[in-house]
Design a protein around this motif. Structure first.
Motif, PDB file in Angstrom:
ATOM      1  N   LEU A   1       2.041  94.274 141.706  1.00  0.00           N
ATOM      2  CA  LEU A   1       0.739  94.629 141.137  1.00  0.00           C
ATOM      3  C   LEU A   1      -0.047  95.499 142.110  1.00  0.00           C
ATOM      4  N   LYS A   2      -0.029  95.122 143.376  1.00  0.00           N
ATOM      5  CA  LYS A   2      -0.746  95.889 144.386  1.00  0.00           C
ATOM      6  C   LYS A   2      -0.191  97.314 144.475  1.00  0.00           C
ATOM      7  N   ARG A   3       1.124  97.438 144.495  1.00  0.00           N
ATOM      8  CA  ARG A   3       1.729  98.768 144.556  1.00  0.00           C
ATOM      9  C   ARG A   3       1.391  99.591 143.326  1.00  0.00           C
ATOM     10  N   ARG A   4       1.385  98.936 142.157  1.00  0.00           N
ATOM     11  CA  ARG A   4       1.091  99.661 140.921  1.00  0.00           C
ATOM     12  C   ARG A   4      -0.362 100.147 140.902  1.00  0.00           C
ATOM     13  N   VAL A   5      -1.270  99.309 141.352  1.00  0.00           N
ATOM     14  CA  VAL A   5      -2.685  99.692 141.397  1.00  0.00           C
ATOM     15  C   VAL A   5      -2.882 100.854 142.367  1.00  0.00           C
ATOM     16  N   ILE A   6      -2.278 100.755 143.528  1.00  0.00           N
ATOM     17  CA  ILE A   6      -2.413 101.835 144.515  1.00  0.00           C
ATOM     18  C   ILE A   6      -1.803 103.117 143.978  1.00  0.00           C
ATOM     19  N   ARG A   7      -0.649 103.023 143.340  1.00  0.00           N
ATOM     20  CA  ARG A   7      -0.004 104.206 142.779  1.00  0.00           C
ATOM     21  C   ARG A   7      -0.872 104.841 141.687  1.00  0.00           C
ATOM     22  N   ASP A   8      -1.442 104.012 140.806  1.00  0.00           N
ATOM     23  CA  ASP A   8      -2.294 104.545 139.746  1.00  0.00           C
ATOM     24  C   ASP A   8      -3.534 105.228 140.307  1.00  0.00           C
ATOM     25  N   LEU A   9      -4.124 104.628 141.338  1.00  0.00           N
ATOM     26  CA  LEU A   9      -5.295 105.249 141.955  1.00  0.00           C
ATOM     27  C   LEU A   9      -4.951 106.582 142.612  1.00  0.00           C
TER      28      LEU A   9
END
Length: 81
Positions: free
Chosen positions: A14-22
């Motif tokens: 989840l953390k990686r996905r949020v950072i990637r989306d940002l």
């Protein structure tokens, strides 16, 4: 017979996905803003300069004159009623 070994827990996705989306969102926004600033905005300035140079700047809408004319029409409309 193979034994059933537990899989490693999936963590941090989840953390990686949020950072990637940002990062993707901010990068895309920066790219679009750069294109606007370097192409469209400077092109509109050239168009404005062209019309100012050739004496056609008076064809633009004069906001103050428009507002004054609109106010006169509204007063006339109120007087007619």
């Amino acid at each position: 017979m193979p034994t059933c070994t537990p899989l490693k827990p999936i963590t941090g996705q989840l953390k990686r996905r949020v950072i990637r989306d940002l990062v993707i969102g901010l990068g895309a926004g920066w790219g679009v803003a750069t294109v606007y600033w370097h192409y469209f905005d400077k092109r509109m300035k050239r168009v404005d300069d062209y019309y100012a140079k050739h004496g056609r700047a008076s064809e633009r809408v004069d906001v103050d004159a428009f507002n004054a004319a609109h106010a006169r029409l509204m007063v006339k409309k109120e007087d007619d009623e």
